[in-house]
Motif scaffolding. Structure first.
Motif, PDB file in Angstrom:
ATOM      1  N   TRP A 120       0.805  -1.219   0.000  1.00  0.00           N
ATOM      2  CA  TRP A 120       0.000   0.000   0.000  1.00  0.00           C
ATOM      3  C   TRP A 120       0.846   1.281   0.000  1.00  0.00           C
ATOM      4  O   TRP A 120       0.291   2.376   0.137  1.00  0.00           O
ATOM      5  N   SER A 121       2.146   1.142  -0.164  1.00  0.00           N
ATOM      6  CA  SER A 121       3.066   2.304  -0.173  1.00  0.00           C
ATOM      7  C   SER A 121       2.812   3.211   1.029  1.00  0.00           C
ATOM      8  O   SER A 121       2.623   4.427   0.900  1.00  0.00           O
ATOM      9  N   LEU A 122       2.813   2.619   2.197  1.00  0.00           N
ATOM     10  CA  LEU A 122       2.520   3.368   3.414  1.00  0.00           C
ATOM     11  C   LEU A 122       3.751   4.120   3.913  1.00  0.00           C
ATOM     12  O   LEU A 122       4.892   3.674   3.726  1.00  0.00           O
ATOM     13  N   PRO A 123       3.537   5.250   4.583  1.00  0.00           N
ATOM     14  CA  PRO A 123       4.663   6.048   5.114  1.00  0.00           C
ATOM     15  C   PRO A 123       5.192   5.449   6.417  1.00  0.00           C
ATOM     16  O   PRO A 123       4.933   5.954   7.508  1.00  0.00           O
ATOM     17  N   ALA A 124       5.909   4.342   6.303  1.00  0.00           N
ATOM     18  CA  ALA A 124       6.406   3.622   7.470  1.00  0.00           C
ATOM     19  C   ALA A 124       7.907   3.382   7.350  1.00  0.00           C
ATOM     20  O   ALA A 124       8.435   3.231   6.245  1.00  0.00           O
ATOM     21  N   ILE A 125       8.565   3.352   8.497  1.00  0.00           N
ATOM     22  CA  ILE A 125       9.987   3.010   8.572  1.00  0.00           C
ATOM     23  C   ILE A 125      10.124   1.898   9.590  1.00  0.00           C
ATOM     24  O   ILE A 125       9.675   2.026  10.734  1.00  0.00           O
ATOM     25  N   PHE A 126      10.694   0.781   9.182  1.00  0.00           N
ATOM     26  CA  PHE A 126      10.899  -0.359  10.063  1.00  0.00           C
ATOM     27  C   PHE A 126      12.374  -0.411  10.446  1.00  0.00           C
ATOM     28  O   PHE A 126      13.243  -0.511   9.574  1.00  0.00           O
ATOM     29  N   GLY A 134      10.439  -5.518  -2.085  1.00  0.00           N
ATOM     30  CA  GLY A 134      10.651  -4.474  -3.078  1.00  0.00           C
ATOM     31  C   GLY A 134      10.844  -3.095  -2.478  1.00  0.00           C
ATOM     32  O   GLY A 134      10.489  -2.085  -3.089  1.00  0.00           O
ATOM     33  N   ILE A 135      11.422  -3.055  -1.257  1.00  0.00           N
ATOM     34  CA  ILE A 135      11.656  -1.773  -0.590  1.00  0.00           C
ATOM     35  C   ILE A 135      13.136  -1.656  -0.267  1.00  0.00           C
ATOM     36  O   ILE A 135      13.867  -2.661  -0.244  1.00  0.00           O
ATOM     37  N   ARG A 192       7.386  10.391   3.376  1.00  0.00           N
ATOM     38  CA  ARG A 192       6.506  11.560   3.259  1.00  0.00           C
ATOM     39  C   ARG A 192       6.191  11.890   1.801  1.00  0.00           C
ATOM     40  O   ARG A 192       5.132  12.449   1.497  1.00  0.00           O
ATOM     41  N   ALA A 193       7.091  11.521   0.922  1.00  0.00           N
ATOM     42  CA  ALA A 193       6.884  11.795  -0.501  1.00  0.00           C
ATOM     43  C   ALA A 193       5.989  10.757  -1.174  1.00  0.00           C
ATOM     44  O   ALA A 193       5.763  10.815  -2.380  1.00  0.00           O
ATOM     45  N   GLY A 194       5.482   9.796  -0.375  1.00  0.00           N
ATOM     46  CA  GLY A 194       4.570   8.802  -0.918  1.00  0.00           C
ATOM     47  C   GLY A 194       5.252   7.637  -1.602  1.00  0.00           C
ATOM     48  O   GLY A 194       4.609   6.890  -2.356  1.00  0.00           O
ATOM     49  N   LYS A 195       6.543   7.434  -1.310  1.00  0.00           N
ATOM     50  CA  LYS A 195       7.295   6.376  -1.988  1.00  0.00           C
ATOM     51  C   LYS A 195       7.382   5.083  -1.180  1.00  0.00           C
ATOM     52  O   LYS A 195       8.079   4.153  -1.582  1.00  0.00           O
ATOM     53  N   GLY A 196       6.687   5.043  -0.043  1.00  0.00           N
ATOM     54  CA  GLY A 196       6.586   3.793   0.684  1.00  0.00           C
ATOM     55  C   GLY A 196       7.621   3.594   1.767  1.00  0.00           C
ATOM     56  O   GLY A 196       8.394   4.503   2.101  1.00  0.00           O
ATOM     57  N   PRO A 197       7.660   2.391   2.333  1.00  0.00           N
ATOM     58  CA  PRO A 197       8.474   2.119   3.520  1.00  0.00           C
ATOM     59  C   PRO A 197       9.928   1.797   3.211  1.00  0.00           C
ATOM     60  O   PRO A 197      10.303   1.546   2.058  1.00  0.00           O
ATOM     61  N   THR A 198      10.714   1.781   4.260  1.00  0.00           N
ATOM     62  CA  THR A 198      12.127   1.396   4.224  1.00  0.00           C
ATOM     63  C   THR A 198      12.404   0.500   5.425  1.00  0.00           C
ATOM     64  O   THR A 198      11.835   0.696   6.500  1.00  0.00           O
ATOM     65  N   LEU A 199      13.271  -0.481   5.232  1.00  0.00           N
ATOM     66  CA  LEU A 199      13.758  -1.308   6.335  1.00  0.00           C
ATOM     67  C   LEU A 199      15.190  -0.895   6.642  1.00  0.00           C
ATOM     68  O   LEU A 199      16.050  -0.906   5.751  1.00  0.00           O
ATOM     69  N   ILE A 200      15.448  -0.508   7.889  1.00  0.00           N
ATOM     70  CA  ILE A 200      16.786  -0.092   8.326  1.00  0.00           C
ATOM     71  C   ILE A 200      17.244  -1.024   9.433  1.00  0.00           C
ATOM     72  O   ILE A 200      16.485  -1.309  10.362  1.00  0.00           O
ATOM     73  N   GLU A 201      18.463  -1.503   9.329  1.00  0.00           N
ATOM     74  CA  GLU A 201      19.059  -2.330  10.377  1.00  0.00           C
ATOM     75  C   GLU A 201      20.191  -1.556  11.041  1.00  0.00           C
ATOM     76  O   GLU A 201      21.168  -1.190  10.394  1.00  0.00           O
TER      77      GLU A 201
END
Length: 333
Positions: free
Chosen positions: A164-170, A200-201, A226-235
């Motif tokens: 859903w291209s949600l504005p989330a950061i994991f 695909g993120i 915030r730009a609507g490009k979806g989430p990112t996974l950061i370790e």
């Protein structure tokens, strides 16, 4: 270089010190029996939490973990109600009902921490979905540990956020151990961040002991969200100094020769040295240390002076309509 009250560099240092000193005080009084139950401390991981939260706005959402004191402090929460909550007092942020592992502070966007490992993934995805449906530009950041990285709920949350291209950061805070099990014995693959490719993120790995590096990585992910490009996974590659839960009477976390190397890379000392190299006076940092010490002492005194909730309040905040109090409940008080 500016070193005033609004200097974000000093705020990062202040928040890391607040976490470290809060945890030290909590561990000490827990050993004396003032805090009931298990206590999971965040010492050693301060750069991860603070770097993440400095990249967020006050109105952005955050979901934490059972290692829950560091995250709201990193987001700017007041210490008095947090300490009171640990002691089970009425003035606690959850009125004494949450305790150490179930803190929340909506005033800073902290939607809550929970002892259910991995459960924050769907919560963060839901908060991000809510923001998107309301046309807000808020983001939701979800902290989870390497032990939670193989829990289904985390992957369900990341999958929905990606679809859903949600504005989330994991943010996976890889502190080397899931309770007592080394990460490399329980997690397939070298890096948790590599799992982002399946959704695909972007997957990003960052030095979790470097508060500036963490902030930069999360800020890029926040801008993308915030730009609507979806989430990112950061370790964030980090390390916890304490046992899985402190003062339990036995050592749960096996320590190898790398332990001293991690301790030598203390995130607060690394950042202090960086600030001094950039011409921030040691006296300025010493003053912050002293002020934080006073703040923690004040928080503990406030907690000790506060009352416990009345027994009737156990029936509040359970359902929308308050539960009836049995007529004979008083005899058990």
């Amino acid at each position: 270089m500016p070193t005033g009250e609004n200097d974000p560099r000093l705020e990062k240092y202040r928040r890391m010190q607040r976490i470290r000193q809060f945890e030290a005080k909590a561990e000490a009084i827990h050993a004396q029996g003032e805090i009931p139950g298990a206590l999971h401390t965040y010492a050693g991981m301060e750069a991860s939490g603070v770097g993440c939260c400095m990249a967020l706005r006050d109105d952005d959402y955050m979901v934490g973990t059972h290692r829950s004191h560091g995250h709201p402090i990193a987001k700017g929460a007041a210490l008095r109600p947090l300490m009171a909550e640990l002691l089970g007092k009425k003035t606690g942020i959850c009125q004494g009902k949450g305790g150490s592992m179930h803190l929340s502070d909506f005033s800073v966007g902290s939607l809550g921490e929970t002892s259910i490992v991995g459960s924050g993934g769907p919560v963060a995805a839901g908060a991000a979905l809510g923001a998107k449906l309301q046309g807000l530009d808020r983001v939701a950041l979800c902290f989870f540990g390497d032990g939670a990285s193989s829990e289904g709920a985390i992957h369900e949350g990341m999958n929905l956020a990606a679809v859903w291209s949600l504005p989330a950061i994991f943010v996976c805070e890889n502190n080397r151990f899931g309770m007592s099990t080394p990460t490399d014995k329980a997690v397939a693959g070298k890096n948790v961040a590599d799992r982002a490719h399946g959704y695909g993120i972007p997957g990003v790995i960052v030095d979790g002991q470097d508060v500036d590096a963490v902030e930069d990585a999360v800020r890029e992910a926040v801008d993308r969200a915030r730009a609507g490009k979806g989430p990112t996974l950061i370790e964030t590659k980090t390390y916890r100094y304490g046992d899985h839960a402190v003062n339990m009477g036995r050592e749960l976390t096996p320590r190898g020769p790398e332990h001293e190397d991690w301790v030598a890379r203390d995130p607060i000392m690394l950042y202090r040295a960086r600030l001094i190299d950039s011409r921030v006076g040691a006296d300025v940092l010493d003053a912050i240390d002293a002020a934080v010490s006073d703040e923690v002492t004040d928080a503990l005194q406030f907690a000790r002076d506060s009352a416990y909730p009345a027994f009737e309040e156990a029936f509040d905040h359970v359902f929308v309509d308050r539960l009836p109090i049995p007529e004979d409940v008083g005899k058990y008080a």
